[in-house]
Design an enzyme around this catalytic site. Structure first.
Site, short mmCIF file in Angstrom:
data_model
loop_
_atom_site.label_atom_id
_atom_site.label_comp_id
_atom_site.label_asym_id
_atom_site.label_seq_id
_atom_site.Cartn_x
_atom_site.Cartn_y
_atom_site.Cartn_z
N GLY A 17 0.81 -1.21 0.00
CA GLY A 17 0.00 0.00 0.00
C GLY A 17 0.84 1.25 0.00
N SER A 19 1.66 3.54 -2.44
CA SER A 19 1.60 4.57 -3.49
C SER A 19 1.30 5.96 -2.95
CB SER A 19 0.56 4.18 -4.55
OG SER A 19 -0.72 4.02 -3.95
N ARG A 20 0.80 6.04 -1.71
CA ARG A 20 0.46 7.35 -1.14
C ARG A 20 0.36 7.23 0.38
NH1 ARG A 20 -4.18 5.35 -3.67
NH2 ARG A 20 -3.62 6.49 -5.56
N GLY A 21 0.10 8.35 1.04
CA GLY A 21 -0.19 8.35 2.47
C GLY A 21 0.95 7.86 3.34
N GLY A 23 2.18 4.83 3.83
CA GLY A 23 3.12 3.92 3.18
C GLY A 23 4.18 4.64 2.39
N TYR A 168 -14.62 -3.38 11.21
CA TYR A 168 -13.31 -2.74 11.00
C TYR A 168 -12.38 -3.06 12.16
CZ TYR A 168 -9.73 0.88 10.53
OH TYR A 168 -8.53 1.54 10.43
N LYS A 172 -8.53 -4.79 12.08
CA LYS A 172 -7.31 -4.16 12.58
C LYS A 172 -6.73 -4.91 13.77
CE LYS A 172 -5.62 -1.23 10.98
NZ LYS A 172 -4.72 -1.14 9.80
#
Length: 277
Positions: A17, A19-21, A23, A168, A172
């Protein structure tokens, strides 16, 4: 985080993950310490509503001083996981760190949450974490300081969190339990299994999507705090940190000596993140 020449030099990190944020922030920060980064993400082409692709992320890593290779793939697919691990070994000779960052979130009440979204969270968060870690393990065993860092919260059984969004929460906490279970299972292997969770909301696309984006982002810290915390944790001797679930603010203070968190933004009262009392 101040540059520490050689801290991660020539160590190879696989990040899901990415590609952004968060990560991407971890990838760039580790690259600044000289790491090789293998990025796994599905985003090969620009998304109409989200910035960045796995290819632009690789360019950002190289601009930061690291070496990067982008792998387009889905963390839920065994073939894609095998391919990212093979790429890391072929390009850089091994794997030193696995970062389980890929995650899906849906916080609707149970009666409003469809089976498709439920399955997506369990598949990405739990299955993806399991598949990537398991595939990296044979190579981590050969690293002098191997780490598996999972972006997951401390398990908090306060009914406030158990009842807020159970599906959720299950996904997690499942990631966290896998990490803690592996810390026990591989206690003799010298691999550090740790979790990392933000003290506050982090300024990512997911937070912006909550509604009233301007207000939400103003009260969220930069992804850089998670990146600095991650780099600090994986720079520690693996046996000394394994089995621990760190909060980002505590990690940067303890390992990087950063006491003034204002540098990460969020204003005087950043929004506390989920799962923390």
């Amino acid at each position: 985080m101040p540059r520490q020449d050689g801290q991660l030099r020539d160590r190879t990190i696989v990040i899901s993950g990415a590609s952004r944020g968060i990560g991407l922030a971890i990838a760039v920060a580790a690259a600044g310490q000289g790491a090789n980064i293998v990025l796994l993400a599905k985003t090969a082409e620009p998304h109409p509503r989200l910035p960045g692709t796995v290819h632009t992320a690789a360019a950002d890593v190289e601009a930061a001083g690291g070496r990067a290779v982008a792998v387009v793939g889905d963390v839920r697919r065994e073939d894609d996981i095998a391919r990212v691990v093979e790429t890391a070994v072929e390009r850089f000779g091994g794997i030193d760190v696995c970062v389980n960052n890929a995650s899906a979130i849906a916080t609707q009440p149970t009666e409003e949450l469809g089976a498709k979204r439920f399955d997506l969270m369990q598949d990405i968060n739990i299955r993806g974490t399991f598949l990537l870690t398991a595939a990296c393990l044979p190579h981590l065993r050969r690293s002098p300081n191997p780490h598996v860092l999972t972006i997951a919260p401390p398990v908090n059984l306060n009914p406030r969190w158990l009842g807020a969004h159970p599906a959720y929460t299950l996904s997690k906490y499942g990631m966290t339990l896998l990490s803690q279970g592996w810390a026990a299972e591989y206690a003799d292997a010298g691999i550090g299994f740790t979790c990392l969770w933000p003290e506050t909301f982090i300024a990512t696309s997911a937070v912006a999507a909550l509604g009233d984006a301007e207000t939400q982002l103003a009260a969220a810290r930069s992804p850089r705090i998670m990146a600095d915390a991650a780099v600090a944790i994986i720079s520690q001797p693996a046996r000394q940190v394994t089995g621990t679930c760190f909060i980002d603010a505590d990690a940067v203070t303890r390992f990087a000596g950063i006491d003034d968190l204002a540098r990460y933004g969020g204003g005087p009262s950043p929004t506390p993140d989920l799962f923390l009392d």
